[in-house]
Design a protein around this motif. Structure first.
Motif, PDB file in Angstrom:
ATOM      1  N   GLY A 181      46.861 -75.637  23.948  1.00 30.80           N
ATOM      2  CA  GLY A 181      45.445 -75.315  23.999  1.00 30.80           C
ATOM      3  C   GLY A 181      44.741 -75.954  25.176  1.00 30.80           C
ATOM      4  N   LEU A 182      45.453 -76.152  26.288  1.00 29.95           N
ATOM      5  CA  LEU A 182      44.792 -76.709  27.472  1.00 29.95           C
ATOM      6  C   LEU A 182      43.820 -75.673  28.031  1.00 29.95           C
ATOM      7  CD1 LEU A 182      47.746 -78.446  29.339  1.00 29.95           C
ATOM      8  CD2 LEU A 182      46.167 -79.398  27.685  1.00 29.95           C
ATOM      9  N   ARG A 183      42.847 -76.178  28.785  1.00 27.31           N
ATOM     10  CA  ARG A 183      41.889 -75.270  29.411  1.00 27.31           C
ATOM     11  C   ARG A 183      42.608 -74.449  30.476  1.00 27.31           C
ATOM     12  NH1 ARG A 183      36.995 -76.778  27.625  1.00 27.31           N
ATOM     13  NH2 ARG A 183      36.838 -78.948  26.930  1.00 27.31           N
ATOM     14  N   PRO A 184      42.261 -73.144  30.585  1.00 26.24           N
ATOM     15  CA  PRO A 184      42.942 -72.268  31.561  1.00 26.24           C
ATOM     16  C   PRO A 184      42.911 -72.824  32.979  1.00 26.24           C
ATOM     17  CG  PRO A 184      41.574 -70.973  30.093  1.00 26.24           C
ATOM     18  CD  PRO A 184      41.311 -72.407  29.759  1.00 26.24           C
ATOM     19  N   ARG A 185      41.784 -73.442  33.341  1.00 24.36           N
ATOM     20  CA  ARG A 185      41.656 -73.991  34.688  1.00 24.36           C
ATOM     21  C   ARG A 185      42.697 -75.087  34.932  1.00 24.36           C
ATOM     22  NH1 ARG A 185      37.082 -73.991  38.265  1.00 24.36           N
ATOM     23  NH2 ARG A 185      36.116 -72.651  36.742  1.00 24.36           N
TER      24      ARG A 185
END
Lengths: 326, 333
Positions: B237-241
């Protein structure tokens, strides 16, 4: 079973994953339904391509395009996971549903230290990283705190797998999906790693889905077993009942293929190969390989029917006194 | 670490010696006589008589040491390499070769170094975005254009630009590093003038080489996306950026950095054609002119600068690489 929405835990109904091909649409997962109560461990077994990993990815909503979830409902402790928007689902991963990959190979970013990768996971869920958070997480999987400073290439396979488990448990998820977490490890390490995973799950009371094809490991670890074949769930039940009296011929053959001490050096395989999902036979997908196949099996897909509370099978055979093969 | 550096430096010395030796022999295989040519040129320009020119040639040859045995010249030459002193230019006597190079080098490094880095940054980013399924479709569509442009040699792109933007539209100067009347120094006016003159050549290098960087990066980015850690990054669930930069690009860029270091070492060589097209006062023009006039000592100096630049940039990459990729460090330690 009849009113699953009221109970806690994971409820999956009619989950279907479709991959559009040029000629037809292939169903990687075809109408799969099951439940996992909090604290319960469900094993999912099946040959390669049977849809067990695809089911896991569908629960995380990580099916890569052009594949997509074509239907079904996924409820986790009252939250509709399919109803979340993209950002909400991203936030739910790890915090609510965590995935533990077959991490011994390269599930860790090779250019970041263990600590940095754990920190990323915590920060991106909007939490502060407590000074001892990483050391405690590593301790939880029986790794020394010094592991935090190491890069993945400096770790052994078992250590990498433990790091993956530590990451998966960082935010105390409600559902843990472990996708063949020990298939690349030797049996001794495998046993230790599974012990660690089991202990953490018991501590947090999370639902756990263990995907694999090691029937021996399943017997030791899970409470209930789901058997998948060609994208469909063919048998579901308590692990002891399934092993004592399998109701599906495929399950029977899977169990018989486990080598025993009495029968050393003698391996029983399952004749034939898994069918291509793009060219499934019209009736039961297993019929071509089944010793008991009837005319009906080749024409009508057997629906899943409940034969006892919490026990279901998708087979036309009414009563199956399955004798071991000669 | 110290042993690594020592080994690299030794390798550099061996490289310089080899290149220097080849460099010494090559111009002397030509049967032209630079001093006679130069003096004839002066004489014809000045309208002077050619009488007695043989004596002058002889005396100049003595002064430059060209009358001695080849072996003596070779030993002298190696000594001068070690001191980084190449004596006087034959063509522009009494200018020292070192001064010529010192004047030309900043122009080349300023123009080509900056242009290469700009092209690298833009191209790498473009390639990464073109390979990223969640990025706007625009980046995928624009990539083929740059690939076509990179298939055209940049001096041709340069010629076209000069013709239209400088010659026809008069928007940009057609050549030179600054206005001839400009006074060199640290003033805003002069800096602006230099920048204005560098825009066209820099632009031609950048648009002609973006495709190269983008293509390499796109390929790496596509294969990185198949890696398990990318899937796990999503599952965490890391941020896409963060996934794009710290997990995707960070891994895909490693071979790009090697290519960047090599091309930074090569810019001085590659500069010859661009600088010719734009009449830029850099080391490429200097080298071209000195080859035309068989100006041995200036050629030596220029080529040695090329060798040193390539060698040094390779050392820098070797030493920096473990910082970028922790896996590279263990083999040296």
């Amino acid at each position: 079973m009849s009113a699953p929405a009221k109970t806690g835990g994971l409820v999956v109904e009619n989950l279907t994953v479709a991959y559009p091909l040029a000629t037809a649409t292939v169903l990687g997962v075809d109408g799969v339904s099951f439940t996992v109560r909090p604290g319960e461990r469900l094993g999912v077994v099946g040959e390669s391509g049977s849809g067990k990993s695809t089911t896991a990815l569908a629960l995380l909503r990580l099916i890569r395009p052009p594949g997509r979830i074509a239907g079904g409902r996924v409820m986790l402790n009252g939250t509709d996971l399919r109803g979340l928007d993209e950002a909400g689902m991203r936030a739910a991963r790890l915090r609510v549903v965590s995935y533990i990959p077959q991490g011994a190979m390269n599930s860790l970013n090779p250019v970041k230290t263990v600590a940095a990768q754990m920190r990323d996971a915590i920060l991106d869920h909007g939490e502060r990283v407590a000074p001892d958070a990483i050391a405690r997480a590593l301790e939880g999987v029986d790794l020394p705190a010094g592991t935090a400073r190491l890069f993945p290439h400096q770790l052994s396979g078992g250590m990498k797998q433990r790091v993956c488990i530590a990451i998966g448990m960082l935010l105390r998820p409600q559902l843990i999906i472990a996708d063949e977490p020990t298939s690349a490890l030797d049996v001794v390490t495998q046993r230790q790693v599974m012990g660690t995973l089991g202990r953490l799950q018991t501590e947090t009371g999370a639902c756990l889905i263990l995907i694999g094809h090691d029937m021996g490991l399943m017997v030791q670890f899970v409470d209930r077993l789901a058997v998948m074949y060609a994208g469909r769930l063919v048998e579901l039940g308590g692990i002891e009942e399934v092993f004592a009296a399998p109701r599906h011929p495929y399950t029977r053959m899977l169990i018989d293929s486990v080598p025993t001490f009495e029968n050393r050096g003698h391996f029983v395989g399952i004749p034939g190969t898994t069918p291509s999902l793009a060219r499934l036979p019209p009736g039961c997908a297993f019929a071509p390989r089944c010793r008991f196949a009837m005319e009906l099996c080749r024409q009508v897909v057997p629906p899943s029917r409940e034969v006892a509370p919490g026990r279901s099978v998708a087979c036309h055979l009414e009563d199956v006194p399955l004798a071991p093969p000669a | 670490m110290l042993r690594t550096i020592a080994a690299r430096v030794l390798l550099l010395v061996a490289m310089v010696w080899t290149a220097g030796t080849v460099n010494f022999i090559m111009p002397r295989l030509s049967d032209r006589d630079p001093i006679a040519e130069r003096l004839t040129q002066i004489a014809s320009q000045g309208g002077g008589s050619l009488a007695g020119i043989q004596d002058m040639v002889k005396s100049y040859q003595e002064r430059f040491g060209l009358d001695r045995s080849l072996w003596t010249q070779y030993v002298d030459y190696l000594g001068s390499i070690a001191r980084l002193d190449f004596g006087y230019s034959i063509a522009n006597y009494p200018t020292r070769v070192a001064d010529q190079i010192a004047y030309a080098l900043p122009w080349t490094i300023g123009l080509l170094g900056t242009a290469t880095i700009i092209a690298f940054v833009c191209g790498t980013l473009l390639g990464a975005l073109a390979a990223w399924p969640r990025a706007p479709r625009f980046f995928r569509n624009v990539l083929p254009l740059f690939m076509v442009l990179s298939a055209i040699p940049f001096y041709l792109v340069g010629l076209v630009l000069v013709y239209f933007l400088a010659f026809r539209l008069n928007w940009f100067p057609s050549g030179g590093g600054s206005e001839l009347t400009a006074i060199a120094g640290f003033s805003w006016a002069y800096a602006g003038d230099v920048l204005y003159h560098s825009l066209l050549p820099a632009f031609s290098i950048v648009i002609a080489s973006i495709g190269f960087w983008a293509l390499g990066m796109r390929g790496m980015m596509v294969s990185v996306q198949g890696e398990d850690y990318m899937m796990f990054a999503d599952a965490k669930g890391l941020r896409p950026r963060r996934i794009f930069f710290a997990y995707g690009m960070r891994n895909a860029i490693l071979p790009q950095v090697t290519a960047l270091a090599l091309s930074l070492g090569r810019i001085i060589t590659g500069s010859v054609l661009v600088e010719m097209v734009f009449a830029y006062p850099g080391i490429g023009t200097l080298l071209f002119e000195s080859i035309k006039l068989s100006d041995y000592f200036t050629i030596y100096g220029c080529v040695l600068v090329l060798v040193l630049a390539t060698g040094l940039s390779m050392i820098v990459v070797d030493l920096l690489y473990p910082l970028l990729d922790p896996r590279a460090g263990i083999t040296h330690a």
